[in-house]
Write an enzyme that holds these catalytic residues in place. Structure first.
Site, PDB file in Angstrom:
ATOM      1  N   PRO A  18      -3.751   0.320  18.919  1.00  0.00           N
ATOM      2  CA  PRO A  18      -3.481  -0.147  17.551  1.00  0.00           C
ATOM      3  C   PRO A  18      -3.625   0.912  16.459  1.00  0.00           C
ATOM      4  O   PRO A  18      -3.321   0.642  15.295  1.00  0.00           O
ATOM      5  CB  PRO A  18      -4.500  -1.274  17.346  1.00  0.00           C
ATOM      6  CG  PRO A  18      -5.549  -1.060  18.375  1.00  0.00           C
ATOM      7  CD  PRO A  18      -4.917  -0.343  19.514  1.00  0.00           C
ATOM      8  N   TYR A  21      -9.041   5.447   7.773  1.00  0.00           N
ATOM      9  CA  TYR A  21      -9.176   5.764   9.197  1.00  0.00           C
ATOM     10  C   TYR A  21     -10.221   6.870   9.298  1.00  0.00           C
ATOM     11  O   TYR A  21     -10.021   7.962   8.736  1.00  0.00           O
ATOM     12  CB  TYR A  21      -7.842   6.270   9.757  1.00  0.00           C
ATOM     13  CG  TYR A  21      -6.779   5.187   9.911  1.00  0.00           C
ATOM     14  CD1 TYR A  21      -6.049   4.736   8.825  1.00  0.00           C
ATOM     15  CD2 TYR A  21      -6.510   4.640  11.164  1.00  0.00           C
ATOM     16  CE1 TYR A  21      -5.077   3.756   8.979  1.00  0.00           C
ATOM     17  CE2 TYR A  21      -5.533   3.658  11.330  1.00  0.00           C
ATOM     18  CZ  TYR A  21      -4.819   3.225  10.233  1.00  0.00           C
ATOM     19  OH  TYR A  21      -3.861   2.261  10.384  1.00  0.00           O
ATOM     20  N   TYR A  28       4.167   6.429  10.341  1.00  0.00           N
ATOM     21  CA  TYR A  28       3.318   5.279  10.019  1.00  0.00           C
ATOM     22  C   TYR A  28       4.129   4.197   9.289  1.00  0.00           C
ATOM     23  O   TYR A  28       4.039   3.007   9.602  1.00  0.00           O
ATOM     24  CB  TYR A  28       2.140   5.735   9.153  1.00  0.00           C
ATOM     25  CG  TYR A  28       1.048   4.694   9.009  1.00  0.00           C
ATOM     26  CD1 TYR A  28      -0.047   4.683   9.870  1.00  0.00           C
ATOM     27  CD2 TYR A  28       1.118   3.705   8.027  1.00  0.00           C
ATOM     28  CE1 TYR A  28      -1.043   3.725   9.747  1.00  0.00           C
ATOM     29  CE2 TYR A  28       0.131   2.744   7.903  1.00  0.00           C
ATOM     30  CZ  TYR A  28      -0.949   2.766   8.760  1.00  0.00           C
ATOM     31  OH  TYR A  28      -1.922   1.808   8.644  1.00  0.00           O
ATOM     32  N   LYS A  57       1.464  -0.144  15.144  1.00  0.00           N
ATOM     33  CA  LYS A  57       2.887  -0.228  15.517  1.00  0.00           C
ATOM     34  C   LYS A  57       3.276  -1.467  16.330  1.00  0.00           C
ATOM     35  O   LYS A  57       4.460  -1.813  16.396  1.00  0.00           O
ATOM     36  CB  LYS A  57       3.276   1.011  16.345  1.00  0.00           C
ATOM     37  CG  LYS A  57       3.414   2.270  15.528  1.00  0.00           C
ATOM     38  CD  LYS A  57       4.725   2.299  14.768  1.00  0.00           C
ATOM     39  CE  LYS A  57       4.679   3.161  13.526  1.00  0.00           C
ATOM     40  NZ  LYS A  57       4.341   2.484  12.294  1.00  0.00           N
ATOM     41  N   HIS A  89       0.841  -1.200   0.000  1.00  0.00           N
ATOM     42  CA  HIS A  89       0.000   0.000   0.000  1.00  0.00           C
ATOM     43  C   HIS A  89       0.872   1.244   0.000  1.00  0.00           C
ATOM     44  O   HIS A  89       1.755   1.385   0.832  1.00  0.00           O
ATOM     45  CB  HIS A  89      -0.921   0.009   1.229  1.00  0.00           C
ATOM     46  CG  HIS A  89      -2.114  -0.880   1.079  1.00  0.00           C
ATOM     47  ND1 HIS A  89      -3.204  -0.830   1.907  1.00  0.00           N
ATOM     48  CD2 HIS A  89      -2.401  -1.829   0.146  1.00  0.00           C
ATOM     49  CE1 HIS A  89      -4.105  -1.715   1.513  1.00  0.00           C
ATOM     50  NE2 HIS A  89      -3.630  -2.341   0.460  1.00  0.00           N
TER      51      HIS A  89
HETATM   52  P1  RFL Z   1       1.976 -11.902  21.545  1.00  0.00           P
HETATM   53  O1  RFL Z   1       1.571 -11.960  20.104  1.00  0.00           O
HETATM   54  O2  RFL Z   1       0.966 -11.534  22.538  1.00  0.00           O
HETATM   55  O3  RFL Z   1       2.607 -13.306  21.888  1.00  0.00           O
HETATM   56  C1  RFL Z   1       2.917 -13.687  23.216  1.00  0.00           C
HETATM   57  C2  RFL Z   1       2.881 -15.188  23.325  1.00  0.00           C
HETATM   58  O4  RFL Z   1       3.257 -15.571  24.642  1.00  0.00           O
HETATM   59  C3  RFL Z   1       2.371 -16.574  25.106  1.00  0.00           C
HETATM   60  N1  RFL Z   1       2.362 -16.559  26.585  1.00  0.00           N
HETATM   61  C4  RFL Z   1       3.007 -17.459  27.355  1.00  0.00           C
HETATM   62  N2  RFL Z   1       3.754 -18.524  27.047  1.00  0.00           N
HETATM   63  C5  RFL Z   1       4.256 -19.258  28.080  1.00  0.00           C
HETATM   64  N3  RFL Z   1       4.029 -18.967  29.397  1.00  0.00           N
HETATM   65  C6  RFL Z   1       3.281 -17.896  29.735  1.00  0.00           C
HETATM   66  N4  RFL Z   1       3.064 -17.604  31.014  1.00  0.00           N
HETATM   67  C7  RFL Z   1       2.738 -17.092  28.713  1.00  0.00           C
HETATM   68  N5  RFL Z   1       1.963 -15.980  28.684  1.00  0.00           N
HETATM   69  C8  RFL Z   1       1.740 -15.678  27.415  1.00  0.00           C
HETATM   70  C9  RFL Z   1       1.039 -16.215  24.481  1.00  0.00           C
HETATM   71  O5  RFL Z   1       0.144 -17.324  24.418  1.00  0.00           O
HETATM   72  C10 RFL Z   1       1.488 -15.758  23.099  1.00  0.00           C
HETATM   73  O6  RFL Z   1       1.551 -16.817  22.172  1.00  0.00           O
HETATM   74  O7  RFL Z   1       3.205 -10.884  21.742  1.00  0.00           O
HETATM   75  P2  RFL Z   1       4.404 -10.479  20.756  1.00  0.00           P
HETATM   76  O8  RFL Z   1       5.046 -11.699  20.163  1.00  0.00           O
HETATM   77  O9  RFL Z   1       5.204  -9.500  21.496  1.00  0.00           O
HETATM   78  O10 RFL Z   1       3.683  -9.743  19.510  1.00  0.00           O
HETATM   79  C11 RFL Z   1       3.050  -8.512  19.668  1.00  0.00           C
HETATM   80  C12 RFL Z   1       1.860  -8.386  18.692  1.00  0.00           C
HETATM   81  O11 RFL Z   1       1.057  -9.537  18.832  1.00  0.00           O
HETATM   82  C13 RFL Z   1       1.033  -7.129  18.957  1.00  0.00           C
HETATM   83  O12 RFL Z   1       1.868  -6.029  19.250  1.00  0.00           O
HETATM   84  C14 RFL Z   1       0.181  -6.740  17.723  1.00  0.00           C
HETATM   85  O13 RFL Z   1      -0.807  -7.703  17.465  1.00  0.00           O
HETATM   86  C15 RFL Z   1      -0.478  -5.377  17.943  1.00  0.00           C
HETATM   87  N6  RFL Z   1      -1.366  -4.991  16.845  1.00  0.00           N
HETATM   88  C16 RFL Z   1      -0.860  -4.458  15.685  1.00  0.00           C
HETATM   89  N7  RFL Z   1       0.469  -4.329  15.512  1.00  0.00           N
HETATM   90  C17 RFL Z   1       0.986  -3.861  14.314  1.00  0.00           C
HETATM   91  O14 RFL Z   1       2.209  -3.746  14.198  1.00  0.00           O
HETATM   92  N8  RFL Z   1       0.156  -3.542  13.247  1.00  0.00           N
HETATM   93  C18 RFL Z   1      -1.191  -3.646  13.338  1.00  0.00           C
HETATM   94  O15 RFL Z   1      -1.877  -3.417  12.360  1.00  0.00           O
HETATM   95  C19 RFL Z   1      -1.755  -4.085  14.600  1.00  0.00           C
HETATM   96  N9  RFL Z   1      -3.079  -4.219  14.758  1.00  0.00           N
HETATM   97  C20 RFL Z   1      -2.752  -5.152  16.997  1.00  0.00           C
HETATM   98  C21 RFL Z   1      -3.595  -4.739  15.925  1.00  0.00           C
HETATM   99  C22 RFL Z   1      -3.306  -5.712  18.145  1.00  0.00           C
HETATM  100  C23 RFL Z   1      -4.683  -5.831  18.263  1.00  0.00           C
HETATM  101  N10 RFL Z   1      -5.198  -6.418  19.457  1.00  0.00           N
HETATM  102  C24 RFL Z   1      -5.969  -7.595  19.408  1.00  0.00           C
HETATM  103  C25 RFL Z   1      -4.639  -6.010  20.716  1.00  0.00           C
HETATM  104  C26 RFL Z   1      -4.963  -4.854  16.029  1.00  0.00           C
HETATM  105  C27 RFL Z   1      -5.508  -5.368  17.220  1.00  0.00           C
HETATM  106  C28 RFL Z   1      -7.014  -5.409  17.327  1.00  0.00           C
HETATM  107  C1  PHB Z   2      -5.715  -4.419  11.014  1.00  0.00           C
HETATM  108  O1  PHB Z   2      -5.853  -4.640   9.791  1.00  0.00           O
HETATM  109  O2  PHB Z   2      -6.003  -5.258  11.873  1.00  0.00           O
HETATM  110  C2  PHB Z   2      -5.228  -3.082  11.434  1.00  0.00           C
HETATM  111  C3  PHB Z   2      -4.754  -2.193  10.495  1.00  0.00           C
HETATM  112  C4  PHB Z   2      -4.309  -0.938  10.893  1.00  0.00           C
HETATM  113  C5  PHB Z   2      -4.336  -0.612  12.237  1.00  0.00           C
HETATM  114  C6  PHB Z   2      -4.780  -1.515  13.190  1.00  0.00           C
HETATM  115  C7  PHB Z   2      -5.239  -2.760  12.788  1.00  0.00           C
HETATM  116  O3  PHB Z   2      -3.931   0.634  12.614  1.00  0.00           O
END
Ligand code: RFL
Ligand code: PHB
Length: 398
Positions: free
Chosen positions: A301, A209, A393, A305, A81
């Protein structure tokens, strides 16, 4: 059975707690460099590879995944994109990343990144223990650390040089550090995001957005046939109250009229609510324990980032560990916390700013409302303002 009895003892160089993107990418980089490591994950492999989370990868994240040897499917299936759109006051305004800073982002779901990393780990024959229960960290302030866990009733202990706490916001790693040794910075927001995934074509070619008096909305996607949409809801909202039709109506209400008309609706294949939070734990190193990704920091989110920050932490950590093992050079590990935090705080600032710009705050007064409008007006009329958004971004340089 005595609760503290250890039934089996192993040894490795690095124990990685958590098989999210941070833990799996660190494992991949260490395994490729010949550094023995074990990943301990509390959930099943199926659960880990099915979680719907992030969607947007910075160009440096894409490069890092490619260099790590897990970029082949992303290169084929990822959607590049060149910009995003902002929708407010009935119009759409494009922020053209290519024209402003000559860089792009890639739409490729975190689910897919995770599956690619899991596949690479399987092919390399590296050890991942899924369903590891009661993971405990020991002696990370001493000369050799240990991690214990239980699997199917059997208690195991792994001796190691270092522990990487990659276990997300609710994990055990950060919680194992005494409160007096860490400083927490936190901001909570009075709203959450309600998200749905649906097998319908995205409403537009790029992400939209949207700011509206009823609240923020986001039109995102996973592919040209699969859409991801979000609407801001109160932090106390219950998912049961949101039928698919209520969701689609609310989404369309918050978009400008031409966009609302173009939305293709369909049954949701996933629906969830995620709270918004800004959070940083300092420092990121405690002796032999290093925190990375969501275990160390959380961003709302809005700036996309979180996953990208997790990847950049892991790149610094892998560099530090490789320099330590290959050249006995401690500098990378010593500087890990400081190098990460410099980047983390800039992403915290940007994510907080995007959130403040686009959401409705229940306690907001007329002054705050006018400031939000002035900021949006500035963005629509100033290349400099748009460039600042674009460079944050797309991702600041490491
Ligand atoms: P995770 O993915 O949470 O993985 C952690 C893992 O540790 C396990 N765990 C354990 N294992 C053993 N013993 C324990 N006691 C444990 N406790 C936990 C868990 O089961 C899991 O498998 O962390 P990690 O690897 O640091 O990754 C971070 C990302 O997942 C997170 O920052 C992103 O998903 C945030 N996020 C976004 N980030 C972006 O860069 N771009 C995006 O577009 C974006 N959109 C989002 C998002 C997060 C969202 N939510 C659900 C919070 C959109 C949403 C809605
Ligand atoms: C997503 O596609 O889940 C998404 C994209 C952009 C954001 C957050 C989540 O800023």
């Amino acid at each position: 059975m005595r609760p503290n009895r250890i039934d089996s003892t192993h040894a490795t160089r690095v124990v990685i707690i958590g098989a999210g993107p941070a833990g799996l990418l660190l494992g991949q980089l260490l395994t490729s460099a010949g550094i023995d490591n074990i990943v301990l994950e509390q959930r099943t492999a199926e659960h880990v590879s099915a979680r719907i989370r992030a969607g947007i990868l910075e160009s440096d994240t894409v490069d890092a995944l490619q260099r790590a040897g897990v970029g082949a499917r992303m290169a084929k299936e990822g959607l590049v994109h060149h910009g995003i759109e902002l929708s407010f006051n009935g119009d759409r305004h494009r922020i053209d990343f290519q024209a402003l800073i000559g860089r792009d982002v890639t739409v490729y779901g975190q689910t897919e990144v995770t599956k690619d990393l899991m596949g690479a780990r399987r092919s390399a024959g590296a050890v991942t223990v899924y369903e590891a229960e009661d993971v405990e960290l020991h002696d990370f302030d001493g000369s050799r650390a240990r991690v214990s866990y239980r699997k199917q009733g059997v208690r195991h202990e792994v001796h190691c040089d270092f522990i990487a706490g990659c276990d997300g916001f609710h994990g055990v790693s950060r919680a194992s550090v005494p409160a007096t040794s860490k400083k927490i910075f936190e901001r909570t927001y009075p709203f959450s995001w309600l998200g749905i995934l649906s097998d319908t074509p995205p409403v537009a070619g790029e992400l939209i957005y949207a700011r509206h008096e009823r609240g923020f909305a986001l039109c995102s996607m996973r592919s040209t046939a699969r859409s991801r949409y979000y609407v801001q809801v109160p932090a106390t909202e219950k998912i049961e109250r949101w039928s698919d039709s209520r969701f689609w109506d609310e989404l369309r209400y918050r978009l400008d009229a031409p966009t609302a008309e173009a939305v293709v609706t369909g049954p949701s294949i996933e629906k969830s609510i995620a709270p918004l939070r800004s959070f940083v734990c300092e420092p990121l190193r405690f002796g032999r324990l290093f925190l990375a990704g969501d275990a160390a920091h959380i961003v709302p989110p809005t700036g996309a980032k979180g996953l990208n920050l997790a990847v950049s932490d892991v790149l610094y950590l892998a560099e530090g560990l490789i320099a330590h093992y290959e050249h006995g050079d401690a500098q990378g590990l010593d500087q890990y916390s400081e190098r990460c935090l410099r980047r983390v705080w800039k992403a915290e600032r940007f994510s907080w700013w995007m959130t403040s710009l686009l959401h409705s705050f229940p306690d907001s007064d007329d002054f705050s409302h006018r400031i939000q409008e002035a900021e949006l007006d500035y963005l629509t009329h100033s290349d400099s303002a748009r460039r600042a958004l674009a460079e944050n971004y797309v991702g600041l340089p490491r």
